[in-house]
Design a protein around this motif. Sequence first.
Motif, PDB file in Angstrom:
ATOM      1  N   UNK A 108      11.756  17.065 -11.077  1.00 51.31           N
ATOM      2  CA  UNK A 108      11.593  15.846 -11.875  1.00 51.31           C
ATOM      3  C   UNK A 108      12.445  14.698 -11.348  1.00 51.31           C
ATOM      4  N   UNK A 109      13.667  14.987 -10.934  1.00 49.74           N
ATOM      5  CA  UNK A 109      14.548  13.940 -10.416  1.00 49.74           C
ATOM      6  C   UNK A 109      13.967  13.308  -9.161  1.00 49.74           C
ATOM      7  N   UNK A 110      13.291  14.088  -8.341  1.00 50.77           N
ATOM      8  CA  UNK A 110      12.704  13.527  -7.124  1.00 50.77           C
ATOM      9  C   UNK A 110      11.550  12.596  -7.453  1.00 50.77           C
ATOM     10  N   UNK A 111      10.827  12.890  -8.550  1.00 47.55           N
ATOM     11  CA  UNK A 111       9.761  11.989  -8.973  1.00 47.55           C
ATOM     12  C   UNK A 111      10.301  10.617  -9.328  1.00 47.55           C
ATOM     13  N   UNK A 112      11.426  10.586 -10.024  1.00 49.31           N
ATOM     14  CA  UNK A 112      12.056   9.299 -10.368  1.00 49.31           C
ATOM     15  C   UNK A 112      12.516   8.561  -9.117  1.00 49.31           C
ATOM     16  N   UNK A 113      13.044   9.299  -8.134  1.00 51.99           N
ATOM     17  CA  UNK A 113      13.497   8.672  -6.892  1.00 51.99           C
ATOM     18  C   UNK A 113      12.326   8.071  -6.130  1.00 51.99           C
ATOM     19  N   UNK A 114      11.180   8.724  -6.150  1.00 52.38           N
ATOM     20  CA  UNK A 114       9.990   8.182  -5.485  1.00 52.38           C
ATOM     21  C   UNK A 114       9.517   6.906  -6.169  1.00 52.38           C
ATOM     22  N   UNK A 115       9.574   6.896  -7.494  1.00 49.99           N
ATOM     23  CA  UNK A 115       9.186   5.688  -8.237  1.00 49.99           C
ATOM     24  C   UNK A 115      10.131   4.533  -7.908  1.00 49.99           C
ATOM     25  N   UNK A 116      11.428   4.818  -7.793  1.00 52.65           N
ATOM     26  CA  UNK A 116      12.401   3.778  -7.424  1.00 52.65           C
ATOM     27  C   UNK A 116      12.136   3.254  -6.024  1.00 52.65           C
ATOM     28  N   UNK A 117      11.784   4.159  -5.097  1.00 51.25           N
ATOM     29  CA  UNK A 117      11.492   3.742  -3.724  1.00 51.25           C
ATOM     30  C   UNK A 117      10.246   2.866  -3.688  1.00 51.25           C
ATOM     31  N   UNK A 118       9.260   3.175  -4.514  1.00 44.68           N
ATOM     32  CA  UNK A 118       8.060   2.352  -4.573  1.00 44.68           C
ATOM     33  C   UNK A 118       8.401   0.944  -5.052  1.00 44.68           C
ATOM     34  N   UNK A 119       9.266   0.844  -6.050  1.00 47.91           N
ATOM     35  CA  UNK A 119       9.653  -0.470  -6.573  1.00 47.91           C
ATOM     36  C   UNK A 119      10.426  -1.264  -5.521  1.00 47.91           C
ATOM     37  N   UNK A 120      11.286  -0.584  -4.748  1.00 45.08           N
ATOM     38  CA  UNK A 120      12.045  -1.273  -3.692  1.00 45.08           C
ATOM     39  C   UNK A 120      11.098  -1.813  -2.630  1.00 45.08           C
ATOM     40  N   UNK A 121      10.037  -1.077  -2.300  1.00 39.83           N
ATOM     41  CA  UNK A 121       9.057  -1.575  -1.322  1.00 39.83           C
ATOM     42  C   UNK A 121       8.325  -2.797  -1.865  1.00 39.83           C
ATOM     43  N   UNK A 122       7.987  -2.773  -3.145  1.00 36.94           N
ATOM     44  CA  UNK A 122       7.283  -3.935  -3.733  1.00 36.94           C
ATOM     45  C   UNK A 122       8.170  -5.179  -3.691  1.00 36.94           C
ATOM     46  N   UNK A 123       9.456  -5.000  -4.003  1.00 44.10           N
ATOM     47  CA  UNK A 123      10.359  -6.153  -4.009  1.00 44.10           C
ATOM     48  C   UNK A 123      10.545  -6.767  -2.630  1.00 44.10           C
ATOM     49  N   UNK A 124      10.508  -5.922  -1.585  1.00 46.16           N
ATOM     50  CA  UNK A 124      10.746  -6.433  -0.237  1.00 46.16           C
ATOM     51  C   UNK A 124       9.471  -6.840   0.489  1.00 46.16           C
ATOM     52  N   UNK A 125       8.327  -6.648  -0.161  1.00 43.77           N
ATOM     53  CA  UNK A 125       7.050  -6.985   0.480  1.00 43.77           C
ATOM     54  C   UNK A 125       6.917  -8.477   0.726  1.00 43.77           C
ATOM     55  N   UNK A 129       0.826  -1.217   0.000  1.00 44.65           N
ATOM     56  CA  UNK A 129       0.000   0.000   0.000  1.00 44.65           C
ATOM     57  C   UNK A 129       0.859   1.265   0.000  1.00 44.65           C
ATOM     58  N   UNK A 130       1.978   1.232   0.718  1.00 40.17           N
ATOM     59  CA  UNK A 130       2.878   2.383   0.681  1.00 40.17           C
ATOM     60  C   UNK A 130       3.515   2.539  -0.698  1.00 40.17           C
ATOM     61  N   UNK A 131       3.845   1.421  -1.339  1.00 39.99           N
ATOM     62  CA  UNK A 131       4.386   1.472  -2.701  1.00 39.99           C
ATOM     63  C   UNK A 131       3.363   2.068  -3.654  1.00 39.99           C
ATOM     64  N   UNK A 132       2.112   1.685  -3.485  1.00 37.15           N
ATOM     65  CA  UNK A 132       1.030   2.224  -4.314  1.00 37.15           C
ATOM     66  C   UNK A 132       0.937   3.739  -4.163  1.00 37.15           C
ATOM     67  N   UNK A 133       1.024   4.201  -2.930  1.00 35.87           N
ATOM     68  CA  UNK A 133       0.927   5.635  -2.664  1.00 35.87           C
ATOM     69  C   UNK A 133       2.125   6.387  -3.257  1.00 35.87           C
ATOM     70  N   UNK A 134       3.319   5.838  -3.097  1.00 28.45           N
ATOM     71  CA  UNK A 134       4.506   6.479  -3.659  1.00 28.45           C
ATOM     72  C   UNK A 134       4.423   6.567  -5.180  1.00 28.45           C
ATOM     73  N   UNK A 135       3.911   5.524  -5.804  1.00 31.04           N
ATOM     74  CA  UNK A 135       3.767   5.541  -7.270  1.00 31.04           C
ATOM     75  C   UNK A 135       2.806   6.640  -7.703  1.00 31.04           C
ATOM     76  N   UNK A 136       1.717   6.832  -6.960  1.00 33.05           N
ATOM     77  CA  UNK A 136       0.757   7.895  -7.278  1.00 33.05           C
ATOM     78  C   UNK A 136       1.419   9.271  -7.194  1.00 33.05           C
ATOM     79  N   UNK A 137       2.216   9.475  -6.139  1.00 31.76           N
ATOM     80  CA  UNK A 137       2.874  10.778  -5.963  1.00 31.76           C
ATOM     81  C   UNK A 137       3.919  10.995  -7.045  1.00 31.76           C
ATOM     82  N   UNK A 138       4.693   9.943  -7.360  1.00 31.55           N
ATOM     83  CA  UNK A 138       5.713  10.060  -8.406  1.00 31.55           C
ATOM     84  C   UNK A 138       5.085  10.435  -9.745  1.00 31.55           C
TER      85      UNK A 138
END
Length: 420
Positions: A403-420, A381-390
């Motif tokens: 723009x660079x921060x948007x990419x970093x948020x998308x990367x953080x969302x993917x890292x959360x999905x992988x560790x879920x 759910x946190x990954x979902x929220x980060x993807x929406x913000x990105x």
Amino acid sequence: MTTRATSGTPSAVTSRTSREQVLHLLAEAAELEHNILCSYLYAAFSLKQREDEGVTTKELEAISRWRADIMGLCVEEMVHLAQVCNLMVAMGSRPHFNRPNFPVAPGYHPAGVAIALAPFSLESLEHFIFLERPEEIPVADPACFQEEGAAERPEPFFRPLMPRAPDYETIGGFYDALRCEIELAAAEFGERRLFSGPVGLQLTAKELRCEDLVVVRSVEDARRAILSIVEQGEGSGGRRDDSHFGRFESIRGELLALRAARPEFEPARDAARDPVMHAPVVDGRVWIENRQAAHVVDAANGAYSTMLRCLAQLYETPAPRAEQRRSLLGAALSCMKAVTALGSALTELPARDEEGAPRAGMSFAMLRAIEGPLPERALSMLAERLSDIAARVATLGAPGSVEATGSALADAAEALRRSA
């Protein structure tokens, strides 16, 4: 470091304590650190970043130093908040990340602690010096930060069941009272019973890359944690150049020297004081009506609230789940960077579509509750929220490094999905 009424020592009426009372004081400590952190960030975001904003090369060099120093102070305030949360977890509680929206109402804190979102200025700088002052050094708060309607907190005439914070004149005085309550509780209940929370849920110095952060297991650990907060803030017992008090005094000295050389020197953008996203219901607030600014404020607040959710979930995730803890902390840090980029970008945008309108600013709006989702759904759910913000950040077209921060948020969302 004394309280106004108690000199850091519980009165005869309240010479006993309860776990509820200690946790109540820790919640106030968390809100103090959190509120002050946001006000420092807001001032840093408002500082000018280019010579074409009406400053000289020499002045811009000084402004850049001030911004870096204040952002460094903000990191230390974040560590203070984490330290308070460690103390809460050590005593068997969840951490506390909720706080009132800005501006904090008169009387919420004692009369001497007024907190607002204001751009960098001599007055806001002197207010920060006032907040961080040691008890033994007299400092006046600027008139524009003095609140009407704030009152002292009287001592109770009996030992109430409901917890209450003491009155205090300085933040150091408050922490002295907190230390006394913890020592009293440990004497009454025993250390083992008082510090019964799971150690593995606390944040560590290694995780946060900060040697000052204490994992709390005992009264001595609690004393060290509180002493570190106070010494880093006010200097404890006198002037220390590396304390927050000393560093703000140094910035003020530089500002006054540059003003003496060029009286028209203005280091900050004309950012709104206490901006809001909805029509203000009281005087003294600025409603963000410009469409682009409103979108950026919304995204900044989204990143900020998700950062708090990630931190809250981090304290729910035990040490053996190291990968999940790394992903949550990484996501929180990515959100912090997004807040910095978006908060700075806002001070280049108008608050309203009219000539002479102030610049916009981040409102640090709070969710009604920071408590995260159920553990089995939290990371997804946190990954979902980060993807929406990105995705939203990518559409903003805001100035600066957004723009660079948007990419970093998308990367953080993917890292959360992988560790879920």
